[in-house]
Scaffold this active site. Structure first.
Site, mmCIF file in Angstrom:
data_model
loop_
_atom_site.group_PDB
_atom_site.id
_atom_site.type_symbol
_atom_site.label_atom_id
_atom_site.label_comp_id
_atom_site.label_asym_id
_atom_site.label_seq_id
_atom_site.Cartn_x
_atom_site.Cartn_y
_atom_site.Cartn_z
ATOM 1 N N HIS A 127 90.086 94.230 -28.660
ATOM 2 C CA HIS A 127 91.248 93.767 -27.888
ATOM 3 C C HIS A 127 92.084 94.967 -27.434
ATOM 4 C CE1 HIS A 127 90.828 90.008 -30.581
ATOM 5 N NE2 HIS A 127 90.559 89.584 -29.366
ATOM 6 N N LYS A 134 91.738 76.276 -32.671
ATOM 7 C CA LYS A 134 91.379 77.110 -33.815
ATOM 8 C C LYS A 134 92.419 76.931 -34.925
ATOM 9 C CE LYS A 134 89.073 80.587 -31.024
ATOM 10 N NZ LYS A 134 89.082 81.955 -30.510
ATOM 11 N N ARG A 174 82.836 90.766 -22.923
ATOM 12 C CA ARG A 174 82.041 91.657 -23.767
ATOM 13 C C ARG A 174 80.565 91.603 -23.432
ATOM 14 N NH1 ARG A 174 83.973 88.707 -28.858
ATOM 15 N NH2 ARG A 174 84.015 87.177 -27.200
ATOM 16 N N SER A 232 87.007 88.225 -33.731
ATOM 17 C CA SER A 232 87.932 88.082 -34.857
ATOM 18 C C SER A 232 87.306 87.306 -36.017
ATOM 19 C CB SER A 232 89.215 87.400 -34.385
ATOM 20 O OG SER A 232 89.817 88.185 -33.395
HETATM 21 N N1 COA Z 1 87.138 92.497 -28.395
HETATM 22 C C1 COA Z 1 86.864 91.830 -29.490
HETATM 23 N N2 COA Z 1 86.905 90.493 -29.554
HETATM 24 C C2 COA Z 1 87.258 89.835 -28.471
HETATM 25 C C3 COA Z 1 87.557 90.480 -27.272
HETATM 26 C C4 COA Z 1 87.487 91.874 -27.256
HETATM 27 N N3 COA Z 1 87.748 92.586 -26.183
HETATM 28 N N4 COA Z 1 87.866 89.562 -26.346
HETATM 29 C C5 COA Z 1 87.746 88.379 -26.933
HETATM 30 N N5 COA Z 1 87.365 88.533 -28.215
HETATM 31 C C6 COA Z 1 87.045 87.485 -29.170
HETATM 32 C C7 COA Z 1 88.199 87.019 -29.945
HETATM 33 O O1 COA Z 1 88.350 87.750 -31.126
HETATM 34 C C8 COA Z 1 87.805 85.586 -30.207
HETATM 35 O O2 COA Z 1 86.954 85.545 -31.321
HETATM 36 P P1 COA Z 1 86.954 84.316 -32.319
HETATM 37 O O3 COA Z 1 86.447 83.162 -31.529
HETATM 38 O O4 COA Z 1 86.050 84.772 -33.366
HETATM 39 O O5 COA Z 1 88.362 84.104 -32.772
HETATM 40 C C9 COA Z 1 87.020 85.187 -28.987
HETATM 41 O O6 COA Z 1 86.586 86.373 -28.430
HETATM 42 C C10 COA Z 1 87.789 84.474 -27.909
HETATM 43 O O7 COA Z 1 89.088 84.407 -28.254
HETATM 44 P P2 COA Z 1 90.369 84.806 -27.420
HETATM 45 O O8 COA Z 1 90.085 85.889 -26.450
HETATM 46 O O9 COA Z 1 91.440 85.052 -28.411
HETATM 47 O O10 COA Z 1 90.593 83.559 -26.598
HETATM 48 P P3 COA Z 1 90.695 82.114 -27.107
HETATM 49 O O11 COA Z 1 89.463 81.464 -26.606
HETATM 50 O O12 COA Z 1 90.977 81.997 -28.552
HETATM 51 O O13 COA Z 1 92.010 81.670 -26.371
HETATM 52 C C11 COA Z 1 93.315 80.887 -24.496
HETATM 53 C C12 COA Z 1 91.941 81.214 -25.086
HETATM 54 C C13 COA Z 1 94.406 80.853 -25.512
HETATM 55 C C14 COA Z 1 93.611 81.967 -23.511
HETATM 56 C C15 COA Z 1 93.111 79.522 -23.809
HETATM 57 O O14 COA Z 1 92.703 78.582 -24.764
HETATM 58 C C16 COA Z 1 94.366 79.026 -23.121
HETATM 59 O O15 COA Z 1 94.673 79.484 -22.074
HETATM 60 N N6 COA Z 1 95.087 78.082 -23.754
HETATM 61 C C17 COA Z 1 96.318 77.522 -23.199
HETATM 62 C C18 COA Z 1 96.138 76.117 -22.645
HETATM 63 C C19 COA Z 1 95.644 76.165 -21.243
HETATM 64 O O16 COA Z 1 96.274 76.655 -20.324
HETATM 65 N N7 COA Z 1 94.446 75.616 -21.070
HETATM 66 C C20 COA Z 1 93.785 75.601 -19.802
HETATM 67 C C21 COA Z 1 92.918 76.833 -19.658
HETATM 68 S S1 COA Z 1 91.810 76.630 -18.340
#
Ligand code: COA
Length: 160
Positions: free
Chosen positions: A17, A41, A90, A128
């Site tokens: 990140h 989550k 990624r 994560s």
């Molecule tokens: N390096 C390491 N890990 C990474 C990474 C990076 N560069 N980029 C993403 N990841 C990992 C994260 O650790 C996470 O791993 P996990 O699943 O083991 O926890 C995974 O990739 C994806 O997680 P993250 O990037 O945190 O996104 P998310 O999917 O948890 O969250 C939101 C997505 C919050 C942005 C999305 O759900 C959202 O926008 N919610 C709001 C409601 C909304 O507007 N919804 C409509 C959207 S269309």
């Protein structure tokens, strides 16, 4: 002033990140790293803990601030006057989910563009959940997260 938001669960923030944050800070005038409050989550760390860990990890970047949000991401972005949503890509496996979210967000608000940044390939395998799992089984996570994050995660897991 080009403002971008970088949303995620960040449970916990990893070097992957941070790599994306650093790249975003080179492009935008301001980057708001924002912790999602309501996701499906069940985070190990509280929202406050996740924000504190991020704040500590990004303090050297003057353009980067930390916040949290709930509700629609595009509504939050608009409120913050951001014109871009940053997401890390990624591997190809990230693409389908990210593509769907980006298109849906564009449908919801055409003024906000999703920008995909590729972290360094050494972080391709990192997420994560894996970091939490390694720590849970007593593995060393120092290569994947900053020292402050490692300390907090290990402390939390001992208490569980
Ligand atoms: N390096 C390491 N890990 C990474 C990474 C990076 N560069 N980029 C993403 N990841 C990992 C994260 O650790 C996470 O791993 P996990 O699943 O083991 O926890 C995974 O990739 C994806 O997680 P993250 O990037 O945190 O996104 P998310 O999917 O948890 O969250 C939101 C997505 C919050 C942005 C999305 O759900 C959202 O926008 N919610 C709001 C409601 C909304 O507007 N919804 C409509 C959207 S269309």
């Amino acid at each position: 002033m080009k403002i971008a938001i970088y949303p995620g669960t960040f449970d916990p923030i990893t070097y992957g990140h941070l790599d994306v944050i650093e790249r975003a800070a080179e492009i935008f005038d301001r980057v708001i790293v924002t912790v999602a409050r309501n996701t499906i989550k069940q985070p190990l760390c509280t929202e406050e803990e996740r924000m504190t860990m991020i704040r500590d990890a990004v303090k050297k970047y003057k353009k980067v601030s930390v916040d949290c949000f709930e509700g629609l991401l595009v509504a939050y972005a608009k409120q913050k006057k951001a014109t871009a949503i940053v997401r890390g890509l990624r591997a190809v496996s990230d693409f389908e989910y990210e593509f769907q979210m980006a298109l849906m967000n564009r449908k919801l608000d055409g003024a906000i563009t999703t920008v995909f940044l590729m972290p360094h390939e050494k972080y391709t395998y990192l997420n994560s959940s894996i970091v939490r799992e390694i720590a849970r089984f007593g593995g060393d996570i120092s290569e994947f997260v900053p020292p402050g994050v490692q300390k907090l995660i290990e402390k939390k897991l001992i208490k569980q």
